[in-house]
Design an enzyme around this catalytic site. Structure first.
Site, PDB file in Angstrom:
ATOM      1  N   TYR A 164      -3.252  -4.004   4.318  1.00  0.00           N
ATOM      2  CA  TYR A 164      -1.905  -3.652   3.888  1.00  0.00           C
ATOM      3  C   TYR A 164      -1.514  -2.313   4.498  1.00  0.00           C
ATOM      4  O   TYR A 164      -2.343  -1.418   4.648  1.00  0.00           O
ATOM      5  CB  TYR A 164      -1.844  -3.546   2.362  1.00  0.00           C
TER       6      TYR A 164
ATOM      7  N   HIS B  27      -1.734 -20.390   4.583  1.00  0.00           N
ATOM      8  CA  HIS B  27      -1.819 -19.029   4.045  1.00  0.00           C
ATOM      9  C   HIS B  27      -1.106 -18.956   2.690  1.00  0.00           C
ATOM     10  O   HIS B  27      -0.104 -19.645   2.468  1.00  0.00           O
ATOM     11  CB  HIS B  27      -1.161 -18.054   5.031  1.00  0.00           C
TER      12      HIS B  27
ATOM     13  N   ASP C  61      -5.144  -8.396   8.423  1.00  0.00           N
ATOM     14  CA  ASP C  61      -4.808  -6.999   8.682  1.00  0.00           C
ATOM     15  C   ASP C  61      -4.733  -6.280   7.338  1.00  0.00           C
ATOM     16  O   ASP C  61      -4.291  -6.874   6.353  1.00  0.00           O
ATOM     17  CB  ASP C  61      -3.431  -6.973   9.366  1.00  0.00           C
TER      18      ASP C  61
ATOM     19  N   PHE D  78      -6.834  -9.015   0.978  1.00  0.00           N
ATOM     20  CA  PHE D  78      -5.947  -9.474  -0.097  1.00  0.00           C
ATOM     21  C   PHE D  78      -5.930  -8.573  -1.329  1.00  0.00           C
ATOM     22  O   PHE D  78      -5.001  -8.628  -2.127  1.00  0.00           O
ATOM     23  CB  PHE D  78      -6.274 -10.918  -0.531  1.00  0.00           C
TER      24      PHE D  78
END
Length: 224
Positions: free
Chosen positions: A68, A189, A66, A79
């Site tokens: 930020y 993760h 998703d 990222f």
């Protein structure tokens, strides 16, 4: 929302833009805009992952979940954050593993555009989000679109590296062709909640370059 996309992706995904599900995505985003909702990333950056990394140039795929959802952070690459934004904790942990694996010092910024330009598709499964509301657009149809990207890319190309970090990304493994010689690397993760369970020490960056070398494909310079 007019779809303005790098030409090789437009060709690969041409049939998707007239599908009912994609029309629903556009209608949903227009409704959010009409209701004065703030959406990230900005419209011009929604497809940045593909605009910076053409189909032919793609060597590596890193799947995020998703965008930020805080102001200024999302710019269309999983990222990654713009130069002026402090790297979030998951990205800091990516850089820690990069330093441990390849000796690359912790960078002063979190912008991964240099990775994208070298052929790393930094693809979020969901391409938009409402401000301050994580996963708020996760059910509007984006995942069908990005699943199609993963499946078609893996059918069209050979010897890609897929870096699947966390259970959400690992579930996308079923979309990846088993006939094209791709390397699939899995790890927890990089979030502070899970990085210690095996993301640290996974050495995915050196493994990626070793695989690319073995296929006579230019390595990635992992300096952001």
């Amino acid at each position: 929302m007019n779809v303005k996309l790098e030409s090789s992706w437009l060709e690969l995904l041409a049939d998707q833009f007239e599908q009912p599900y994609f029309t629903k995505i556009k209608d949903f985003l227009l409704k959010e805009k009409t209701e004065k909702k703030v959406i990230y990333p900005p419209g011009s950056k929604i497809f940045a992952a593909m605009d910076l990394c053409s189909v032919s140039n793609t060597k590596v795929v890193i799947i995020g979940q998703d965008p930020y959802h805080n102001p200024g952070q999302a710019h269309g690459l999983s990222f990654s954050v713009p130069y002026s934004i402090t790297p979030p904790p998951s990205l800091v942990n990516i850089f820690k593993e990069l330093e441990s694996d390849l000796g690359i010092p912790m960078p002063s910024h979190g912008n991964l555009e240099n990775w994208a330009k070298q052929g790393i598709l930094l693809l979020n499964a969901t391409l938009t989000v409402r401000a301050h509301c994580p996963a708020s657009h996760s059910e509007i149809g984006w995942q069908r679109f990005t699943d199609t990207i993963i499946a078609r890319l893996s059918e069209k190309k050979e010897n890609l590296v897929f870096l699947l970090w966390g259970s959400y990304a690992i579930k996308k493994k079923v979309l990846i062709s088993k006939q094209k010689g791709h390397l699939i690397l899995e790890a927890p993760h990089p979030s502070p909640l899970s990085a210690y369970r095996g993301f640290f020490g996974c050495r995915h960056f050196s493994q990626t370059n070793a695989f690319l070398r073995s296929k006579n494909i230019p390595e990635i310079n992992w300096n952001p």
